[in-house]
Design an enzyme around this catalytic site. Sequence first.
Site, PDB file in Angstrom:
ATOM      1  CD1 TRP A   9      -1.887   0.360  -6.664  1.00 19.98           C
ATOM      2  CD2 TRP A   9       0.090   1.586  -5.812  1.00 19.98           C
ATOM      3  NE1 TRP A   9      -1.127  -0.188  -5.893  1.00 19.98           N
ATOM      4  CE2 TRP A   9       0.148   0.412  -5.117  1.00 19.98           C
ATOM      5  CE3 TRP A   9       1.006   2.380  -5.400  1.00 19.98           C
ATOM      6  CZ2 TRP A   9       1.044  -0.218  -4.297  1.00 19.98           C
ATOM      7  CZ3 TRP A   9       1.988   2.078  -4.708  1.00 19.98           C
ATOM      8  CH2 TRP A   9       1.929   0.652  -4.283  1.00 19.98           C
TER       9      TRP A   9
ATOM     10  N   GLY B 159       0.685  -4.835 -13.483  1.00 16.42           N
ATOM     11  CA  GLY B 159       0.047  -5.159 -12.296  1.00 16.42           C
ATOM     12  C   GLY B 159       0.669  -6.217 -11.672  1.00 16.42           C
TER      13      GLY B 159
ATOM     14  CD  GLU C 266       6.227  -4.327 -15.105  1.00 13.03           C
ATOM     15  OE1 GLU C 266       5.701  -4.842 -14.059  1.00 13.03           O
ATOM     16  OE2 GLU C 266       6.730  -3.003 -14.939  1.00 13.03           O
TER      17      GLU C 266
ATOM     18  CB  CYS D 129       7.433  -4.071 -11.077  1.00 18.15           C
ATOM     19  SG  CYS D 129       5.599  -3.581 -10.892  1.00 18.15           S
TER      20      CYS D 129
END
Length: 482
Positions: free
Chosen positions: A153, A230, A252, A286
């Site tokens: 998201w 995620g 990833e 991330c």
Amino acid sequence: MLHRNMVLHKKMYIGGALVEGQASLDVINPATEDCVATVAAAGLEDVEKALSAAKAAAPGWAATPVAERQRWMLKLRDAVIANEEMLRDCIHQEMGKPWGGTQEDFDLLERSLKFYAEEIQRVHDETLRDLDGTHEHRIVYEPVGVAVAYLAWNFPLLNLAYKIAPAMAAGCPIILRPSAATPVSAYAVGELCAQIGLPAGVVNILTTDGYDPSDALAASTIPNLITLIGSTNTGKHLMKVGATSIKKFSMELGGNAPVLVYRDADLDLAADIVSTVKFNNAGQICVTPNRVFVERDVYDAFREKVVARAKAAKVGFDKSADILTGPMIDGQAWTRVKGLIDDAVERGATLLAGGERPEGLTKGHFMAPTVLDGVTPEMQIYQNEIFGPVVSLIPFDDRETVLDRANDGEEGGLASYIFSADLGLAEAVAKRLRYGEVQINGVKYDIYLPHGGLGQSGIGHDCSRLALNDYLVVKRISRGLT
């Protein structure tokens, strides 16, 4: 265009048509806590329809000449460009992302469609030399088949861009499953696919109502590739659920990025990059710095620079303002990050900035840009991916020991950062860091640069020509010489 107090309704895009689902979901703007959209959500029957549509499209799309696939990709790109403000506004509202931050999402979608439309032209058959001179051998590349992509998201269109473009270029029908927290912009792309008349089943876009229909996408024997952006735990779960047949996986996953700031570093450059990447998107990135190791000689000076930048960062939700930090995605995320901060303080860290809701913002899931001093390995914030606007500062004295500490996270194999004027040192350290990406004295991400992790942080790559490898399979054709 979304406006305050206006609730949109968005349909799924399955088999070339915009359709309702077995359920519907409300989308809440985390900056205002208002419902900005309701979206159709897939139940098990809807998932089966999407899988069947993608399966039916697979032979025809694989056989479609590259030039025609390129034309469809560029036609979709034209539609994306023509609807820039609408697409950016979807992101702005569905996740409360500052308006300036939505530009990166949009740009990556537009650039990705163009990049892979061009890059697929560079995929050619290869000839192998026969050592005995008795045969001719060719290696040919063909579409892997149906792909299912689970999207995070935090960058709704960027994550979609990473998947849709290489899949279309390679000749693979794809089912895109955006997060239920931010499906609006992805559904808007589905509307554009319908608008341009994209062949049925080539792209399918749906979010799911609950875990069962979400898992059903991976558990089906129809997909040939499962790809994910995620967490590491989600990746493990999908690999387990998807073990009903032999599939390729491209993922990833999570990271716990270290930063190494040496005594000869440009401290302003390092502080700018750490603060910007950490406080942008509320730290929900991330590759954002998590553990910032700073050589003792410059620790105090660097700390002061980061604290000043944290206190100066603008927080809020205002399309007309130059805002860096938006809200956390929801109340649960806010509470989790607050818990990490409190645990660190209870275990001896010093809170130098932030740590609470910003002053004056009484609504929305905002966390003030935060700086913690003296973080240690016993603290939860050291051990876990933060995914929030928190800089954890850690002094170091020994250059060997700090490398062991930088590499000690099980899920820390995605991104890392080095700041030093000694390029020989930086290159030597880069070789020893066990991360898929090492950034030296800067930060750079783009569609043409490989993006992927090592170990528990991923399989395969997003971006660059390497991403096409996930959507292609290799076949050898040999012919005897007579």
